[in-house]
Design an enzyme around this catalytic site. Sequence first.
Site, mmCIF file in Angstrom:
data_model
loop_
_atom_site.group_PDB
_atom_site.id
_atom_site.type_symbol
_atom_site.label_atom_id
_atom_site.label_comp_id
_atom_site.label_asym_id
_atom_site.label_seq_id
_atom_site.Cartn_x
_atom_site.Cartn_y
_atom_site.Cartn_z
ATOM 1 N N THR A 199 4.150 1.938 2.495
ATOM 2 C CA THR A 199 5.477 2.167 1.912
ATOM 3 C C THR A 199 6.175 3.320 2.606
ATOM 4 O OG1 THR A 199 4.814 1.294 -0.250
ATOM 5 C CG2 THR A 199 6.702 2.777 -0.209
ATOM 6 N N SER A 200 5.468 4.419 2.800
ATOM 7 C CA SER A 200 6.082 5.588 3.431
ATOM 8 C C SER A 200 6.450 5.312 4.886
ATOM 9 C CB SER A 200 5.143 6.798 3.343
ATOM 10 O OG SER A 200 4.003 6.643 4.175
ATOM 11 N N GLY A 217 0.822 -1.195 0.000
ATOM 12 C CA GLY A 217 0.000 0.000 0.000
ATOM 13 C C GLY A 217 0.857 1.246 0.000
ATOM 14 N N CYS A 218 0.249 2.367 -0.378
ATOM 15 C CA CYS A 218 1.012 3.619 -0.468
ATOM 16 C C CYS A 218 1.411 4.127 0.919
ATOM 17 C CB CYS A 218 0.214 4.665 -1.229
ATOM 18 S SG CYS A 218 -1.498 4.880 -0.673
ATOM 19 N N TYR A 219 0.447 4.216 1.833
ATOM 20 C CA TYR A 219 0.790 4.633 3.196
ATOM 21 C C TYR A 219 1.839 3.698 3.826
ATOM 22 C CZ TYR A 219 -3.081 8.044 3.799
ATOM 23 O OH TYR A 219 -3.939 9.114 3.729
#
Length: 351
Positions: A157-158, A153-155
């Site tokens: 990853t960060s 997921g994008c969140y």
Amino acid sequence: MKTINVGLVGITGYAGMELTRLLAGHPCMRLCMACSRAEAGKRLGEYYPFLNHMPGADVVISVFDPQEAARQCELVFLAVPAGTAMDMADPLLRAGVKVVDFSADFRLRDPDIYAQWYKRDHICPELLHKAVYGLPERYADAIAKAQLVANPGCYPTSVILGLAAALKHDFIQTIDIVVDAKSGATGAGRKASVPTLFCEVSDNFRAYGLPTHRHTPEIEQELSSLVGHDVLLSFNTHLLPTNRGILSTIYTKLKHPETTLDEVHAAYVSTWNNSQWVRVLPKGALPETRFVRGSMFCDIGLVVDSRTGRLIILSAIDNLCRGASGQALANANLMCGLSVETGLTALAPLA
């Protein structure tokens, strides 16, 4: 170099749109199949005019057929919602096709946790142990051998990239971690809904999904794997009045309050010194979403608050590229025996 034929199911979403942009410039991969039930019959260049006079523009959008996909493609990207991908992946895998799944269907290793957070039973739990979590910085060797990769997921990853060095060097406590994350509106997907209409998002800033955002167990799973024991955190998400980008501000407690910024910064630099995409900013500099827009970079900034004994980590990525389509392409590169950065090295941040 041989040409690798790939397919994309879910061509009409933001992630699908971004992936067509990236594949148009890829030196080895050729998009030969693009699927959308609603837009079937159209040329891809008709649906996305930016593709005209570029590779892939003449592909005719079709309805997904696993047998046809197996005939045409060596690898298929599934840019479809959770609950849909698992049904599509199984026949592709049985036919020997490699799969990169954008959804959460294969990210969580425990089917019971998946059912708890996604409110549906997993219909292919036997595939979960075959899926590799697609974060190249952690699992590159396993990704290269995988037939099925679960794109993060994008969140997550960060957050995972932001916390990895602090956990590796044992700087922080693994309790009372608070993540305050903010995303542009494309993170909510392209399907029309009132909360993401322009007049609802523009000139506004709001929280959503507290305290049960579905990316929470994914982040906890990967952080627990990093440290070897269970990690629980408070994950809090907000919608920015921008198109793309994620900024995660992560509040942690130092194990030793006397730890200095110099020590933490040196450890982060040593951890990521050989990474082509994780950039540890100079001391005193903080990341901004505009400097990673449209790129694979994850920019990390660090703050030590000696008064409260906290290490504050700031992590910025582009949610569509690093947080979705670019990362999926990096995984596909590894799965097909290419260098991870193939087709991605020239992606300077968009102005």
